[in-house]
Design an enzyme around this catalytic site. Structure first.
Site, PDB file in Angstrom:
ATOM      1  N   GLY A 101       0.679   5.615   0.995  1.00 51.37           N
ATOM      2  CA  GLY A 101       0.000   6.769   1.560  1.00 51.37           C
ATOM      3  C   GLY A 101       0.805   8.030   1.306  1.00 51.37           C
ATOM      4  O   GLY A 101       1.867   7.989   0.684  1.00 51.37           O
TER       5      GLY A 101
ATOM      6  N   LYS B  53       6.688  -0.609   7.056  1.00 51.56           N
ATOM      7  CA  LYS B  53       6.205   0.731   6.718  1.00 51.56           C
ATOM      8  C   LYS B  53       7.408   1.655   6.614  1.00 51.56           C
ATOM      9  O   LYS B  53       8.131   1.875   7.588  1.00 51.56           O
ATOM     10  CB  LYS B  53       5.237   1.228   7.800  1.00 51.56           C
ATOM     11  CG  LYS B  53       4.540   2.539   7.449  1.00 51.56           C
ATOM     12  CD  LYS B  53       3.449   2.835   8.466  1.00 51.56           C
ATOM     13  CE  LYS B  53       2.642   4.067   8.074  1.00 51.56           C
ATOM     14  NZ  LYS B  53       1.538   4.320   9.034  1.00 51.56           N
TER      15      LYS B  53
ATOM     16  N   GLY C  91       0.821  -1.203   0.000  1.00 47.79           N
ATOM     17  CA  GLY C  91       0.000   0.000   0.000  1.00 47.79           C
ATOM     18  C   GLY C  91       0.852   1.247   0.000  1.00 47.79           C
ATOM     19  O   GLY C  91       2.060   1.215   0.253  1.00 47.79           O
TER      20      GLY C  91
ATOM     21  N   MET D 153       2.476   9.720   3.372  1.00 49.29           N
ATOM     22  CA  MET D 153       3.663   9.808   4.208  1.00 49.29           C
ATOM     23  C   MET D 153       4.584   8.601   4.075  1.00 49.29           C
ATOM     24  O   MET D 153       5.782   8.693   4.358  1.00 49.29           O
ATOM     25  CB  MET D 153       3.220   9.961   5.671  1.00 49.29           C
ATOM     26  CG  MET D 153       4.318  10.184   6.674  1.00 49.29           C
ATOM     27  SD  MET D 153       3.584  10.495   8.318  1.00 49.29           S
ATOM     28  CE  MET D 153       5.046  10.371   9.354  1.00 49.29           C
ATOM     29  N   SER D 154       4.044   7.470   3.618  1.00 46.47           N
ATOM     30  CA  SER D 154       4.840   6.240   3.644  1.00 46.47           C
ATOM     31  C   SER D 154       4.333   5.235   2.631  1.00 46.47           C
ATOM     32  O   SER D 154       3.250   5.377   2.057  1.00 46.47           O
ATOM     33  CB  SER D 154       4.778   5.623   5.048  1.00 46.47           C
ATOM     34  OG  SER D 154       3.428   5.314   5.381  1.00 46.47           O
ATOM     35  N   THR D 155       5.159   4.203   2.418  1.00 42.09           N
ATOM     36  CA  THR D 155       4.748   3.032   1.660  1.00 42.09           C
ATOM     37  C   THR D 155       4.839   1.824   2.597  1.00 42.09           C
ATOM     38  O   THR D 155       5.637   1.811   3.536  1.00 42.09           O
ATOM     39  CB  THR D 155       5.652   2.790   0.433  1.00 42.09           C
ATOM     40  OG1 THR D 155       7.017   2.817   0.855  1.00 42.09           O
ATOM     41  CG2 THR D 155       5.420   3.845  -0.619  1.00 42.09           C
ATOM     42  N   VAL D 156       4.005   0.818   2.328  1.00 41.73           N
ATOM     43  CA  VAL D 156       4.008  -0.398   3.143  1.00 41.73           C
ATOM     44  C   VAL D 156       4.335  -1.575   2.235  1.00 41.73           C
ATOM     45  O   VAL D 156       3.709  -1.755   1.184  1.00 41.73           O
ATOM     46  CB  VAL D 156       2.658  -0.623   3.847  1.00 41.73           C
ATOM     47  CG1 VAL D 156       2.699  -1.890   4.689  1.00 41.73           C
ATOM     48  CG2 VAL D 156       2.302   0.574   4.722  1.00 41.73           C
TER      49      VAL D 156
ATOM     50  N   ASP E 286      -7.655   8.352  14.611  1.00 41.10           N
ATOM     51  CA  ASP E 286      -8.001   8.133  13.210  1.00 41.10           C
ATOM     52  C   ASP E 286      -8.663   6.768  13.016  1.00 41.10           C
ATOM     53  O   ASP E 286      -8.311   6.017  12.105  1.00 41.10           O
ATOM     54  CB  ASP E 286      -6.756   8.250  12.329  1.00 41.10           C
ATOM     55  CG  ASP E 286      -7.091   8.499  10.855  1.00 41.10           C
ATOM     56  OD1 ASP E 286      -8.224   8.945  10.566  1.00 41.10           O
ATOM     57  OD2 ASP E 286      -6.218   8.248  10.001  1.00 41.10           O
TER      58      ASP E 286
END
Length: 282
Positions: free
Chosen positions: A32, A52, A30, A34-37, A150
């Protein structure tokens, strides 16, 4: 990934941050803002893990590095069958490339958001089960003096066996901590944000209860409690408008639970995950 970057090159760059000894990246899970997973194999144990990785263009920003570090601290302090397990964290100095990454339990399954896209609503016994399990996870988070901030379907993972796991501590914070974001800034996802979050006020564990109430409303009715053309319009509705009545076909116990969870005044909701879990079981 940069605009013209080859996916293989991105994987190789992520592998370079991790090094070649402990974790071997298999594929992207995935992405986002701010980051990749990434899915990776822990070569020491043979188990699959989720890694992450802070985006490269943010790794030189002290504020984002501190947020990522705080996420790791938050995840490390919580232990619950209903929260994704934290394994390790590495924060490399600039001379080693400056990469930051968190290694977590890999969950085979899908998010509740995926489930709701496919099914719209859940049968009441399943909705109550998701609600109870998430409340237990929140109970552990709140017992660690943390607030997730969240809670939403995308951050609730469901295993093939039906276990619910809370994930993504990206904006979690200690209940008494000074926020990294500037005063008055709304933090959270607009469709599930509490009135106090929308107003930039102090948050408590009851904030997570409200957000979970929005998730429960969606599971029961097939729609979110508040909708609008903009995130601002949705946030304002959370502050001032009552949620539309749930269908009369929804069981009275579920209607009562959701009604209390969605009260505007946090003092009049269930105080935290533990109190909510007890109420679900009544």
């Amino acid at each position: 990934m940069t605009p013209n970057e080859n996916p293989d090159a991105e994987l190789q760059r992520a592998q370079a941050v991790l090094g070649g000894d402990r974790y071997r990246i298999e594929r992207l899970l995935g992405r986002g803002g701010m980051s990749t997973v990434w899915l990776a194999e822990d070569t020491g144990t043979g188990r699959l893990v989720a890694v992450k990785l802070l985006n490269r263009d943010l790794s030189g920003d002290p504020e984002f590095r501190e947020r990522f570090r705080n996420e790791a601290r938050a995840a490390q302090s919580v232990s619950s069958p209903n929260v994704v397990d934290f394994h390790s964290y590495d924060d490399q100095p600039p001379e080693r490339g400056g990469g930051c990454y968190i290694v977590m339990e890999y969950i085979r399954g899908e998010s509740l958001a995926d489930v709701l896209r496919r099914r719209s609503t859940l049968p009441e016994h399943l909705a109550l089960d998701v609600l109870e399990q998430t409340a237990h996870g929140l109970s552990a988070i709140h017992a660690a003096n943390l607030i997730h901030r969240d809670i939403k379907p995308g951050n609730l993972l469901v295993t093939p066996e039906g276990t619910v796991k809370i994930t993504d501590f990206g904006i979690a914070k200690a209940a008494e901590a000074v926020p990294l974001t500037r005063t008055g800034m709304v933090v959270g996802t607009a469709q599930y944000v509490s009135p106090e979050q929308a107003q930039g006020r102090q948050v408590t564990p009851a904030t997570d209860v409200y957000s979970l109430g929005c998730v429960a409303y969606e599971m029961a009715s097939g729609r979110r409690p508040f909708q609008g053309d903009t995130t601002v319009a949705v946030a304002l509705a959370h502050i001032s408008k009552p949620p539309p009545q749930l269908p009369q076909t929804v069981h009275p116990h579920i209607r009562e639970l959701i009604g209390i969870m969605l009260r505007k005044d946090p003092e009049r909701r269930y105080a935290d995950g533990r109190e909510l879990a007890r109420a679900v079981l009544q």
